[in-house]
Write an enzyme that holds these catalytic residues in place. Structure first.
Site, short mmCIF file in Angstrom:
data_model
loop_
_atom_site.label_atom_id
_atom_site.label_comp_id
_atom_site.label_asym_id
_atom_site.label_seq_id
_atom_site.Cartn_x
_atom_site.Cartn_y
_atom_site.Cartn_z
CE LYS A 127 -3.67 -2.53 2.33
NZ LYS A 127 -4.49 -2.81 3.51
CG ASP B 153 -9.80 -0.76 4.58
OD1 ASP B 153 -9.55 -1.18 3.45
OD2 ASP B 153 -9.05 -0.90 5.56
CD GLN C 93 -3.42 -4.51 6.52
OE1 GLN C 93 -3.60 -3.46 5.91
NE2 GLN C 93 -3.68 -5.69 5.99
N1 GUN Z 1 -6.62 -7.27 6.01
C1 GUN Z 1 -6.85 -8.04 4.91
N2 GUN Z 1 -7.45 -7.32 3.94
C2 GUN Z 1 -7.59 -6.07 4.43
C3 GUN Z 1 -8.14 -4.88 3.89
O1 GUN Z 1 -8.64 -4.81 2.76
N3 GUN Z 1 -8.10 -3.79 4.70
C4 GUN Z 1 -7.58 -3.84 5.96
N4 GUN Z 1 -7.60 -2.74 6.68
N5 GUN Z 1 -7.07 -4.93 6.48
C5 GUN Z 1 -7.08 -6.04 5.72
#
Ligand code: GUN
Length: 286
Positions: free
Chosen positions: A52, A119, A96
């Site tokens: 990211k 998200d 996350q």
């Molecule tokens: N953990 C696995 N996929 C994601 C996601 O799309 N966003 C976040 N914040 N955590 C994750």
């Protein structure tokens, strides 16, 4: 032979568009910044977050990584997330997942301001998605939908089967294709007759987290197959939930792993972050 829906090409296109939008905002003096919270030292999460950050750099988005130790309390994390939600220099806030077991994810997610929830995980955005209102859509299902559209897969009136019912992928994916007028079935670990249901799908989205779960006998000839899984097989090789080699000859379209949904998930995060920044600048609405 199926059309291969490349996440790589599509993600590059999306990011290029985002970079242009970011440059325009920055030229007007607006901040475009994503603050990411990473708690503990789960290696997979660290890898995802690093990806990211690379995408942010590519798009000209400032990325702020807040690394917190595994013994961070829920209250400490909630306070930090609230502070980011109130900080005018922060466009988007991401926590996350998964979090360490002693922290309730719901409580932390609820601390993210809905207008910075890139998200799409907060109850406000989930509720808006259910109601068919404008909202931040979770990045993985948004990426899957973008891939279906790019491949020219018709959705309205078709049968879509989603394997998996997680809050991050399965549930929002089902809502998204429902919004596009598909007839949707969600299957999960207790579904009976799962293979028969899958065989009826014009669109099959696999998000179960098991290597090779979807076999050729579960796929209708000509179906569009979107593979959300990120697994390692017995040989340690990265693979999805779909037995790609067996399914590809009969599917109409199929997304590969790697090089598929994962890249699109990250591209959609960049798109959502740009949108959050545009909203803060009064140039977009939810
Ligand atoms: N953990 C696995 N996929 C994601 C996601 O799309 N966003 C976040 N914040 N955590 C994750």
């Amino acid at each position: 032979m199926a059309h291969i829906i490349s996440g790589k090409a599509l993600a590059a296109e999306v990011k290029q568009r985002v970079a242009q939008g970011v440059a325009e905002l920055k030229a007007q003096g607006h901040a475009v910044c994503l603050r990411v919270f990473l708690v503990g030292d789960d290696p997979a999460s660290a890898t995802y977050v690093a990806g990211k950050q690379r995408d942010c750099a590519e798009c000209g988005i400032t990325s702020q990584l807040v690394r917190l130790p595994a013994d961070t309390t829920q209250q400490q994390l909630v306070e930090q997330v609230l502070r980011a939600s109130e900080d005018d220099t922060v466009s988007g806030v991401l926590v996350q997942l998964p979090l360490p077991a002693h922290i309730q994810e719901d409580a932390v997610i609820a601390a993210i301001a809905p207008h910075k929830d890139v998200d799409g995980f907060t109850p406000v955005n989930v509720g808006r998605l259910v109601l068919g209102q404008p909202c931040f859509v979770p990045c993985t299902p948004a990426g899957c939908l973008a891939m279906l559209r790019a491949a020219g897969v018709p959705i309205a009136g078709r049968r879509a089967v989603v394997l998996g019912r997680s809050n991050i992928v399965g549930k929002p994916m089902a809502l998204l294709v429902l919004r596009e007028h598909a007839t949707v079935t969600v299957c999960h670990s207790r579904t009976q007759g799962l293979a028969d249901i899958c065989r009826e799908a014009d669109i099959l989205v696999a998000a179960v987290g098991k290597a090779g779960f979807v076999t050729a006998d579960m796929v209708k000839p000509g179906a569009a197959v979107i593979d959300v899984g990120i697994n390692r097989n017995a040989a340690g090789k990265l693979c999805g939930d779909v037995d790609f080699d067996a399914v590809q000859p009969l599917a109409g379209a199929i997304s590969p792993v790697p090089g598929g949904v994962g890249l699109m998930t990250r591209a959609m995060l960049m798109e959502n972050t740009l949108r959050a920044a545009q909203m803060a600048a009064g140039q977009a609405a939810l």
